[in-house]
Design a protein around this motif. Structure first.
Motif, PDB file in Angstrom:
ATOM      1  N   SER A   1       0.867  -1.147   0.010  1.00 42.28           N
ATOM      2  CA  SER A   1       0.145  -0.001  -0.040  1.00 42.28           C
ATOM      3  C   SER A   1       0.809   1.345   0.107  1.00 42.28           C
ATOM      4  CB  SER A   1      -0.944   0.121   1.398  1.00 42.28           C
ATOM      5  OG  SER A   1      -0.373  -0.023   2.353  1.00 42.28           O
ATOM      6  N   VAL A   2       2.045   1.245   0.763  1.00 42.54           N
ATOM      7  CA  VAL A   2       2.841   2.425   0.736  1.00 42.54           C
ATOM      8  C   VAL A   2       3.473   2.586  -0.747  1.00 42.54           C
ATOM      9  CG1 VAL A   2       5.083   3.255   1.755  1.00 42.54           C
ATOM     10  CG2 VAL A   2       3.226   2.134   3.107  1.00 42.54           C
ATOM     11  N   ARG A   3       4.042   1.372  -1.340  1.00 40.10           N
ATOM     12  CA  ARG A   3       4.519   1.595  -2.516  1.00 40.10           C
ATOM     13  C   ARG A   3       3.489   2.129  -3.614  1.00 40.10           C
ATOM     14  NH1 ARG A   3       9.307  -1.220  -2.687  1.00 40.10           N
ATOM     15  NH2 ARG A   3       9.627  -3.179  -1.353  1.00 40.10           N
ATOM     16  N   ASP A   4       2.380   1.848  -3.231  1.00 39.79           N
ATOM     17  CA  ASP A   4       1.385   2.112  -4.276  1.00 39.79           C
ATOM     18  C   ASP A   4       1.190   3.806  -4.274  1.00 39.79           C
ATOM     19  OD1 ASP A   4       0.827  -0.309  -5.318  1.00 39.79           O
ATOM     20  OD2 ASP A   4      -0.881  -0.627  -4.216  1.00 39.79           O
ATOM     21  N   LYS A   5       1.198   4.160  -2.967  1.00 38.52           N
ATOM     22  CA  LYS A   5       1.087   5.504  -2.620  1.00 38.52           C
ATOM     23  C   LYS A   5       2.254   6.468  -3.188  1.00 38.52           C
ATOM     24  CE  LYS A   5      -1.972   5.079   1.333  1.00 38.52           C
ATOM     25  NZ  LYS A   5      -2.077   5.414   2.928  1.00 38.52           N
TER      26      LYS A   5
ATOM     27  N   CYS B   1      -1.946  18.060  -4.530  1.00 41.17           N
ATOM     28  CA  CYS B   1      -3.165  17.820  -3.648  1.00 41.17           C
ATOM     29  C   CYS B   1      -4.595  17.749  -4.828  1.00 41.17           C
ATOM     30  CB  CYS B   1      -3.545  18.756  -2.718  1.00 41.17           C
ATOM     31  SG  CYS B   1      -2.488  18.649  -1.332  1.00 41.17           S
ATOM     32  N   ASP B   2      -4.573  18.892  -5.716  1.00 41.44           N
ATOM     33  CA  ASP B   2      -5.592  18.860  -6.604  1.00 41.44           C
ATOM     34  C   ASP B   2      -5.514  17.728  -7.713  1.00 41.44           C
ATOM     35  OD1 ASP B   2      -6.561  21.011  -5.489  1.00 41.44           O
ATOM     36  OD2 ASP B   2      -5.521  22.306  -6.766  1.00 41.44           O
ATOM     37  N   TYR B   3      -4.331  17.149  -8.033  1.00 46.69           N
ATOM     38  CA  TYR B   3      -4.158  16.063  -8.987  1.00 46.69           C
ATOM     39  C   TYR B   3      -4.911  15.008  -8.573  1.00 46.69           C
ATOM     40  CZ  TYR B   3      -2.102  13.144 -12.428  1.00 46.69           C
ATOM     41  OH  TYR B   3      -1.781  12.374 -13.425  1.00 46.69           O
ATOM     42  N   LEU B   4      -4.362  14.728  -7.124  1.00 46.72           N
ATOM     43  CA  LEU B   4      -4.637  13.495  -6.493  1.00 46.72           C
ATOM     44  C   LEU B   4      -6.074  13.581  -5.812  1.00 46.72           C
ATOM     45  CD1 LEU B   4      -1.215  12.665  -4.662  1.00 46.72           C
ATOM     46  CD2 LEU B   4      -2.035  11.499  -6.860  1.00 46.72           C
ATOM     47  N   ASN B   5      -6.610  14.664  -5.780  1.00 50.82           N
ATOM     48  CA  ASN B   5      -7.875  14.881  -5.216  1.00 50.82           C
ATOM     49  C   ASN B   5      -8.029  14.487  -3.712  1.00 50.82           C
ATOM     50  OD1 ASN B   5     -10.675  15.698  -5.220  1.00 50.82           O
ATOM     51  ND2 ASN B   5     -11.338  13.438  -5.666  1.00 50.82           N
ATOM     52  N   ILE B   6      -6.970  15.024  -2.906  1.00 50.33           N
ATOM     53  CA  ILE B   6      -6.870  14.880  -1.715  1.00 50.33           C
ATOM     54  C   ILE B   6      -6.540  16.072  -0.991  1.00 50.33           C
ATOM     55  CG2 ILE B   6      -5.812  12.608  -1.700  1.00 50.33           C
ATOM     56  CD1 ILE B   6      -3.066  13.828  -1.247  1.00 50.33           C
TER      57      ILE B   6
ATOM     58  N   PHE C   1      -2.434  14.658   2.239  1.00 51.87           N
ATOM     59  CA  PHE C   1      -0.977  14.849   1.320  1.00 51.87           C
ATOM     60  C   PHE C   1       0.198  14.700   2.408  1.00 51.87           C
ATOM     61  CE2 PHE C   1       2.425  17.755  -0.395  1.00 51.87           C
ATOM     62  CZ  PHE C   1       2.709  16.838  -1.185  1.00 51.87           C
ATOM     63  N   GLN C   2       0.162  15.572   3.549  1.00 50.50           N
ATOM     64  CA  GLN C   2       1.206  15.517   4.581  1.00 50.50           C
ATOM     65  C   GLN C   2       1.312  14.037   5.138  1.00 50.50           C
ATOM     66  OE1 GLN C   2       3.177  17.966   5.003  1.00 50.50           O
ATOM     67  NE2 GLN C   2       2.051  19.071   3.555  1.00 50.50           N
ATOM     68  N   GLN C   3       0.115  13.356   5.277  1.00 53.99           N
ATOM     69  CA  GLN C   3       0.156  11.959   5.927  1.00 53.99           C
ATOM     70  C   GLN C   3       0.766  11.101   4.910  1.00 53.99           C
ATOM     71  OE1 GLN C   3      -0.814  10.998   8.803  1.00 53.99           O
ATOM     72  NE2 GLN C   3      -0.155   8.673   8.340  1.00 53.99           N
ATOM     73  N   MET C   4       0.412  11.348   3.487  1.00 54.64           N
ATOM     74  CA  MET C   4       1.116  10.217   2.658  1.00 54.64           C
ATOM     75  C   MET C   4       2.501  10.626   2.563  1.00 54.64           C
ATOM     76  SD  MET C   4      -1.565  10.527  -0.653  1.00 54.64           S
ATOM     77  CE  MET C   4      -0.683   9.494  -1.632  1.00 54.64           C
TER      78      MET C   4
ATOM     79  N   ILE D   1      11.606  17.463   8.009  1.00 52.22           N
ATOM     80  CA  ILE D   1      12.815  17.309   7.322  1.00 52.22           C
ATOM     81  C   ILE D   1      12.474  15.895   6.652  1.00 52.22           C
ATOM     82  CG2 ILE D   1      15.359  16.368   7.383  1.00 52.22           C
ATOM     83  CD1 ILE D   1      14.762  19.494   7.953  1.00 52.22           C
ATOM     84  N   SER D   2      11.664  14.988   7.285  1.00 47.65           N
ATOM     85  CA  SER D   2      11.423  13.631   6.569  1.00 47.65           C
ATOM     86  C   SER D   2      10.400  13.844   5.384  1.00 47.65           C
ATOM     87  CB  SER D   2      10.518  12.745   7.403  1.00 47.65           C
ATOM     88  OG  SER D   2      10.335  11.587   6.711  1.00 47.65           O
ATOM     89  N   GLN D   3       9.546  14.831   5.527  1.00 47.38           N
ATOM     90  CA  GLN D   3       8.588  15.205   4.516  1.00 47.38           C
ATOM     91  C   GLN D   3       9.177  15.880   3.253  1.00 47.38           C
ATOM     92  OE1 GLN D   3       5.595  17.682   6.240  1.00 47.38           O
ATOM     93  NE2 GLN D   3       4.154  15.930   6.791  1.00 47.38           N
TER      94      GLN D   3
END
Length: 261
Positions: free
Chosen positions: A106-110, A135-140, A145-148, A236-238
């Protein structure tokens, strides 16, 4: 870390005995001397990995990389063993992580969805895509987005080397180790990839470039970078995740262009 100058001088005889005479005791001495490299690389790569991945796992795989480096290193070429070995150790650890399937599907897919978003948006707009555009492109939402970004961080922590070539870690070092006669086609391909990577880095945001520079060129950990930039480790991770996703998108596009030429 190891004193490089003293290391070369004091261990030249060990290299000669191992490479020229096959002295296994000399090889053992080299392994013991350079073991701190394994711990150093493992500690850096452990940052951001899932809790089920222990440092002992990294050290074990890294030690195999060190042994492989000692077996294949050409000490007569005047190259710095520590740099070569660090890449071998890192490659061995990454190979071990891949075999263990440490990143959930699931993480690889995201991560793939985000990479595709950067590819499409930056090709369409000929500039770096903003968070809002992704965000607009992914509709989220921005929160999603930050969580992803947080979730895919574990899939990008080791991946700067991956997009450059998709073969095993050994292939990434052929120009450094031996094969004095370089295949012209490979050299052209290498040049294209380096140019694409440079262009990709130029299109990163200033903060993303700083993170990439400090992490991959200055050998700082993500927590150390957080202190330098006065940001939280999660931020930093983001930034690291976004930078790697942008670079992977750029390199993926270059790969497609080379394949269709």
């Amino acid at each position: 870390m190891i004193d490089h100058k003293r290391s070369r001088l004091s261990h030249q005889s060990f290299w000669q005995r191992w490479k020229e005479d096959g002295d296994l005791e000399a090889k053992k001495q080299l392994i013991e001397h350079y073991l701190p490299l394994v711990d150093y690389v493992s500690s850096r790569m452990a940052v951001g990995l899932p809790k089920n991945v222990t440092k002992d796992d990294l050290v074990s795989n890294g030690a195999m990389g060190l042994i492989d480096a000692i077996e294949k290193f050409d000490y007569q070429r005047g190259l710095q063993f520590e740099t070569y070995a660090s890449w071998r150790i890192r490659g061995s650890i990454i190979d071990g992580l891949r075999q263990g399937d440490w990143v959930p599907r699931s993480v690889r897919d995201k991560a793939k969805k985000m990479e595709d978003a950067y590819t499409v948006l930056e090709q369409r707009n000929l500039r770096s895509a903003t968070d809002e555009e992704v965000c607009d492109y992914l509709n989220i939402t921005d929160k999603e987005f930050q969580q992803m970004l947080q979730e895919v961080a574990v899939s990008t922590i080791c991946s700067l080397e991956d997009p450059i070539r998709e073969e095993e870690s050994e292939t990434r070092l052929t120009l450094l180790v031996d094969d004095k006669a370089v295949n012209p086609e490979s050299k052209v391909h290498e040049t294209f990839l380096k140019e694409t990577l440079m262009q990709g880095i130029d299109r990163l945001t200033p903060k993303e470039r700083t993170v990439v520079s400090l992490f991959y060129y200055e050998d700082l950990s993500l927590s150390e970078i957080a202190e330098v930039m006065s940001l939280s480790p999660s931020r930093i991770s983001q930034l690291h995740s976004k930078a790697i996703l942008r670079l992977r998108a750029a390199l993926s596009k270059q790969k497609d262009q080379l394949m269709h030429k």
